[in-house]
Design a protein around this motif. Structure first.
Motif, PDB file in Angstrom:
ATOM      1  N   ILE A  24       0.981  -1.073   0.254  1.00 22.36           N
ATOM      2  CA  ILE A  24      -0.062   0.144   0.115  1.00 22.36           C
ATOM      3  C   ILE A  24       0.868   1.199   0.080  1.00 22.36           C
ATOM      4  N   PHE A  25       0.935   2.076  -1.009  1.00 21.76           N
ATOM      5  CA  PHE A  25       1.539   3.267  -1.143  1.00 21.76           C
ATOM      6  C   PHE A  25       0.752   4.417  -1.038  1.00 21.76           C
ATOM      7  N   GLY A  26       1.202   5.529  -0.359  1.00 20.08           N
ATOM      8  CA  GLY A  26       0.360   6.499   0.041  1.00 20.08           C
ATOM      9  C   GLY A  26       0.021   6.550   1.400  1.00 20.08           C
ATOM     10  N   SER A  27      -0.879   7.094   1.989  1.00 17.15           N
ATOM     11  CA  SER A  27      -1.087   7.124   3.422  1.00 17.15           C
ATOM     12  C   SER A  27      -2.527   6.631   3.626  1.00 17.15           C
ATOM     13  N   PRO A  28      -2.659   5.384   3.860  1.00 22.09           N
ATOM     14  CA  PRO A  28      -4.127   5.040   4.087  1.00 22.09           C
ATOM     15  C   PRO A  28      -4.539   5.404   5.439  1.00 22.09           C
ATOM     16  N   GLU A  29      -5.902   5.658   5.462  1.00 26.41           N
ATOM     17  CA  GLU A  29      -6.367   6.200   6.825  1.00 26.41           C
ATOM     18  C   GLU A  29      -6.192   5.148   7.719  1.00 26.41           C
ATOM     19  N   ARG A  30      -6.032   5.272   8.910  1.00 24.75           N
ATOM     20  CA  ARG A  30      -6.207   4.201  10.178  1.00 24.75           C
ATOM     21  C   ARG A  30      -7.607   3.667  10.155  1.00 24.75           C
ATOM     22  N   SER A  31      -8.502   4.149   9.714  1.00 24.61           N
ATOM     23  CA  SER A  31      -9.872   3.121   9.527  1.00 24.61           C
ATOM     24  C   SER A  31      -9.791   2.704   8.313  1.00 24.61           C
ATOM     25  N   SER A  32      -8.737   2.479   7.624  1.00 25.60           N
ATOM     26  CA  SER A  32      -8.573   1.519   6.363  1.00 25.60           C
ATOM     27  C   SER A  32      -8.940   0.015   6.390  1.00 25.60           C
ATOM     28  N   CYS A  33      -9.616  -0.690   5.503  1.00 27.09           N
ATOM     29  CA  CYS A  33      -9.595  -2.102   5.473  1.00 27.09           C
ATOM     30  C   CYS A  33      -8.996  -2.623   4.083  1.00 27.09           C
ATOM     31  N   GLY A  65     -10.430 -21.992   4.795  1.00 31.36           N
ATOM     32  CA  GLY A  65      -9.749 -23.102   4.998  1.00 31.36           C
ATOM     33  C   GLY A  65      -8.426 -23.324   4.191  1.00 31.36           C
ATOM     34  N   ARG A  66      -8.298 -22.615   3.159  1.00 31.40           N
ATOM     35  CA  ARG A  66      -6.959 -22.915   2.022  1.00 31.40           C
ATOM     36  C   ARG A  66      -6.374 -21.611   1.778  1.00 31.40           C
ATOM     37  N   PHE A  67      -6.881 -20.432   2.250  1.00 34.52           N
ATOM     38  CA  PHE A  67      -6.261 -19.201   2.085  1.00 34.52           C
ATOM     39  C   PHE A  67      -6.154 -18.423   3.444  1.00 34.52           C
ATOM     40  N   THR A  68      -5.153 -17.737   3.634  1.00 36.19           N
ATOM     41  CA  THR A  68      -5.034 -16.980   4.604  1.00 36.19           C
ATOM     42  C   THR A  68      -4.317 -15.700   4.585  1.00 36.19           C
ATOM     43  N   ILE A  69      -5.177 -14.564   5.171  1.00 36.94           N
ATOM     44  CA  ILE A  69      -4.643 -13.256   5.031  1.00 36.94           C
ATOM     45  C   ILE A  69      -4.045 -12.753   6.014  1.00 36.94           C
ATOM     46  N   SER A  70      -3.122 -11.895   5.909  1.00 37.84           N
ATOM     47  CA  SER A  70      -2.404 -11.300   7.062  1.00 37.84           C
ATOM     48  C   SER A  70      -1.966  -9.857   6.427  1.00 37.84           C
ATOM     49  N   GLN A  71      -1.306  -9.224   7.445  1.00 37.66           N
ATOM     50  CA  GLN A  71      -0.884  -7.863   7.320  1.00 37.66           C
ATOM     51  C   GLN A  71       0.510  -7.568   8.153  1.00 37.66           C
ATOM     52  N   ASN A  72       1.353  -6.825   7.668  1.00 41.95           N
ATOM     53  CA  ASN A  72       2.442  -6.559   8.492  1.00 41.95           C
ATOM     54  C   ASN A  72       2.246  -5.533   9.515  1.00 41.95           C
ATOM     55  N   ASP A  73       3.241  -5.342  10.272  1.00 38.02           N
ATOM     56  CA  ASP A  73       2.978  -4.651  11.487  1.00 38.02           C
ATOM     57  C   ASP A  73       2.738  -3.220  11.255  1.00 38.02           C
ATOM     58  N   VAL A  74       3.195  -2.475  10.181  1.00 40.36           N
ATOM     59  CA  VAL A  74       2.956  -1.213  10.014  1.00 40.36           C
ATOM     60  C   VAL A  74       1.792  -0.984   8.934  1.00 40.36           C
ATOM     61  N   LYS A  75       0.918  -1.983   8.543  1.00 38.83           N
ATOM     62  CA  LYS A  75      -0.212  -2.134   7.706  1.00 38.83           C
ATOM     63  C   LYS A  75       0.192  -1.744   6.270  1.00 38.83           C
ATOM     64  N   GLU A  76       1.331  -1.612   5.965  1.00 37.74           N
ATOM     65  CA  GLU A  76       1.653  -1.211   4.770  1.00 37.74           C
ATOM     66  C   GLU A  76       1.578  -2.268   3.502  1.00 37.74           C
ATOM     67  N   THR A  77       1.492  -3.630   4.124  1.00 36.74           N
ATOM     68  CA  THR A  77       1.524  -4.898   3.004  1.00 36.74           C
ATOM     69  C   THR A  77       0.747  -5.992   3.586  1.00 36.74           C
ATOM     70  N   VAL A  78      -0.251  -6.474   2.791  1.00 41.44           N
ATOM     71  CA  VAL A  78      -1.280  -7.345   2.960  1.00 41.44           C
ATOM     72  C   VAL A  78      -0.784  -8.631   2.235  1.00 41.44           C
ATOM     73  N   TYR A  79      -0.611  -9.806   2.871  1.00 45.45           N
ATOM     74  CA  TYR A  79      -0.355 -11.094   2.280  1.00 45.45           C
ATOM     75  C   TYR A  79      -1.466 -11.933   2.354  1.00 45.45           C
ATOM     76  N   ARG A  80      -1.472 -12.844   1.205  1.00 42.03           N
ATOM     77  CA  ARG A  80      -2.657 -13.714   1.104  1.00 42.03           C
ATOM     78  C   ARG A  80      -1.947 -15.098   0.670  1.00 42.03           C
ATOM     79  N   GLU A  81      -1.894 -15.863   1.395  1.00 43.31           N
ATOM     80  CA  GLU A  81      -1.267 -17.123   1.395  1.00 43.31           C
ATOM     81  C   GLU A  81      -2.207 -18.183   0.801  1.00 43.31           C
ATOM     82  N   MET A  82      -2.276 -19.113  -0.293  1.00 41.23           N
ATOM     83  CA  MET A  82      -3.095 -19.563  -0.920  1.00 41.23           C
ATOM     84  C   MET A  82      -2.477 -21.114  -1.051  1.00 41.23           C
ATOM     85  N   ASN A  83      -3.211 -22.083  -0.535  1.00 42.77           N
ATOM     86  CA  ASN A  83      -2.895 -23.406  -0.486  1.00 42.77           C
ATOM     87  C   ASN A  83      -3.803 -24.348  -1.161  1.00 42.77           C
ATOM     88  N   HIS A  84      -3.361 -25.431  -1.573  1.00 40.19           N
ATOM     89  CA  HIS A  84      -4.293 -26.390  -2.411  1.00 40.19           C
ATOM     90  C   HIS A  84      -5.133 -25.828  -3.626  1.00 40.19           C
TER      91      HIS A  84
END
Length: 128
Positions: A24-33, A65-84
């Motif tokens: 995420i580039f720029g400055s997302p609001e704290r209330s961003s999903c 059950g097959r995908f996992t979403i996560s976010q780094n500590d500074v909420k700049e990057t969102v990961y999505r792990e996809m299995n099977h």
């Protein structure tokens, strides 16, 4: 301006795994999903996973059950792990950022998105 940029798309075999990233580039609001969407060939765009401001996660039934979403500590990057992965997971995957208030309203937005800031997408191809 908030600008998501996806990466990590690739071609994999049936049953394989991938991890997509959304920076995420720029400055997302704290209330961003943030949410991940996919659009398969000839199909409508579908919301498949999301994470709200408290890191509560949402998954569609098709990936639960097959995908996992996560976010780094500074909420700049969102990961999505996809299995099977299956061939029907083939498509363009988009990351979107939107201002949100409650988890419920965020899930409603994922089901019927309007507005928000969207990335250009990354291609995932799963071969049988």
């Amino acid at each position: 301006q908030v600008r998501p940029v996806e990466s990590g798309g690739d071609s994999v075999q049936n049953g394989g795994s991938l991890t997509l990233s959304c920076r995420i580039f720029g400055s997302p609001e704290r209330s961003s999903c943030m949410a991940w969407f996919r659009q398969g060939p000839g199909k409508e765009r579908e919301g498949v996973a999301g994470i709200d401001t408290r890191r509560s996660q949402y998954y569609s039934d098709s990936v639960k059950g097959r995908f996992t979403i996560s976010q780094n500590d500074v909420k700049e990057t969102v990961y999505r792990e996809m299995n099977h992965l299956k061939p029907d997971a083939t498509g363009m995957y988009y990351c979107a950022v939107v201002a949100c208030t409650t988890y419920g309203s965020f899930v409603e937005w994922v089901s019927n998105p309007s507005g928000g800031n969207w990335g250009p997408g990354t291609q995932v191809t799963v071969s049988s």
